[in-house]
Design an enzyme around this catalytic site. Structure first.
Site, short mmCIF file in Angstrom:
data_model
loop_
_atom_site.label_atom_id
_atom_site.label_comp_id
_atom_site.label_asym_id
_atom_site.label_seq_id
_atom_site.Cartn_x
_atom_site.Cartn_y
_atom_site.Cartn_z
CD GLU A 69 15.86 -2.84 -12.66
OE1 GLU A 69 16.43 -1.62 -12.75
OE2 GLU A 69 15.43 -3.45 -13.64
CE LYS A 70 13.58 3.13 -2.56
NZ LYS A 70 12.92 1.77 -1.85
CG HIS A 106 3.42 1.13 -5.41
ND1 HIS A 106 3.67 2.28 -4.67
CD2 HIS A 106 4.21 0.06 -5.26
CE1 HIS A 106 4.29 1.70 -3.46
NE2 HIS A 106 4.44 0.29 -3.82
CB SER A 128 10.54 5.28 -1.05
OG SER A 128 10.09 4.49 0.36
CB VAL A 179 9.43 5.74 -10.67
CG1 VAL A 179 8.83 6.96 -11.13
CG2 VAL A 179 8.98 4.75 -11.73
N GLY A 221 0.74 -1.44 0.14
CA GLY A 221 0.02 0.06 -0.11
C GLY A 221 0.78 1.17 0.12
CB ALA A 222 1.91 3.79 1.27
CG LEU A 223 -0.60 1.53 -3.75
CD1 LEU A 223 -1.60 1.10 -5.12
CD2 LEU A 223 0.51 0.62 -3.77
#
Ligand code: PAF
Length: 271
Positions: A145-146, A33, A182, A173, A27-29
């Site tokens: 990839e983060k 995302h 993030s 991103v 969550g916390a998109l």
């Protein structure tokens, strides 16, 4: 469609046409995302997103209780990105008998780098990823990839344990100033955010010594590790390494951030 129970998920899964991609989230998109959902949409006929803050991957002194929870906005993003099913289970649905006594072991790579600072973290990640793969039965699973070490470990788990799903990685991103997106960026004050920019600046030097100098110039950053590994093996980079991955983890105030980039060691180009 939002589903919360295993039976609702199974019923919804049966209605999905064609190939299925899953995007797993806590969550916390944010836009990172959304990028995963777009790749999922391109690669498969149907998309499931999962929203579950997994207690198993948080250490006792970590931010499980204060982890940002923004469910309504998360659902709105899933709708915008044409996600077909959002699976948002409670802890009791995911772990009906309490925390599982049997877990996936992340192996030696799980104890290094991020794992050295967060003991048990990757066992918790791989255990929930394995369960969500079993529950959603996707053809493709898309990860950012983060969380580079997480992505590498998920690929290894799927290969070593024959999960029969394709794992797709999506480039990080970044905000226009370079900060990797993030969910934890929401914790940062303006001053902390300014310091946090040193992480991506350091990595984009493509050189460990230069990166260290960038980080050292910010006294309020507490660096957990700065490392250069072989992008294939995840062993420390050597003279034989052509493509490396430079990784950093640091704390600013109460917030711990991670970032990484691919580095072409011949030219020091950052990919
Ligand atoms: O990357 C994350 O958000 C989490 O680690 C994941 C993969 C959803 C597992 O909880």
């Amino acid at each position: 469609m939002i589903v919360r129970s295993r039976s609702e998920l199974a019923a919804a899964r049966r209605t999905l046409p064609g190939t299925v991609a899953v995007v797993m989230t806590m969550g916390a998109l944010h836009e990172g995302h959304a990028a995963l959902m777009r790749v999922a949409r391109e690669r498969a006929d149907s998309v499931i997103a999962t929203v579950f803050v997994n207690p198993l991957q948080f250490g006792p002194s970590e931010d499980l209780n204060r982890y940002p929870r923004t469910f309504d906005a998360d659902v709105a993003m899933c709708e915008r990105e044409a996600v077909d099913v959002v699976f948002a289970p409670d802890v009791d649905v995911m772990y009906p008998g309490g925390e599982p006594s049997i877990r996936i072991s992340a192996g030696p790579l799980g104890d290094r780098l991020e794992g050295a600072h967060r003991p048990g973290h990757f066992d918790g990640v791989l255990t929930v990823v394995a369960k969500l793969l079993h529950l959603t039965r996707p053809d493709i699973a898309v990860f950012g990839e983060k969380d580079g070490q997480q992505l590498a470990l998920i690929k290894r788990m799927v290969r070593d344990l024959d999960f029969g799903v394709e794992i797709v990685g999506v480039p990080t991103v970044r905000d226009p100033d370079g900060l990797a997106m993030s969910s934890r960026n929401a914790y940062l004050s303006a001053a902390e955010r300014e310091s946090a920019l040193a992480l991506s600046r350091a990595l984009h030097t493509g050189d460990v010594a230069a990166a260290r100098a960038v980080l050292d110039a910010k006294p309020d950053l507490v660096v957990d590790y700065l490392a250069l590994v072989d992008d294939e093996t995840w062993e420390d980079a050597s003279d034989a390494t052509a493509i490396g991955r430079m990784l950093v983890a640091a704390r600013v105030g109460r917030t711990r951030l991670i970032d990484n980039v691919q580095v072409h060691l011949g030219t020091r180009d950052v990919g």
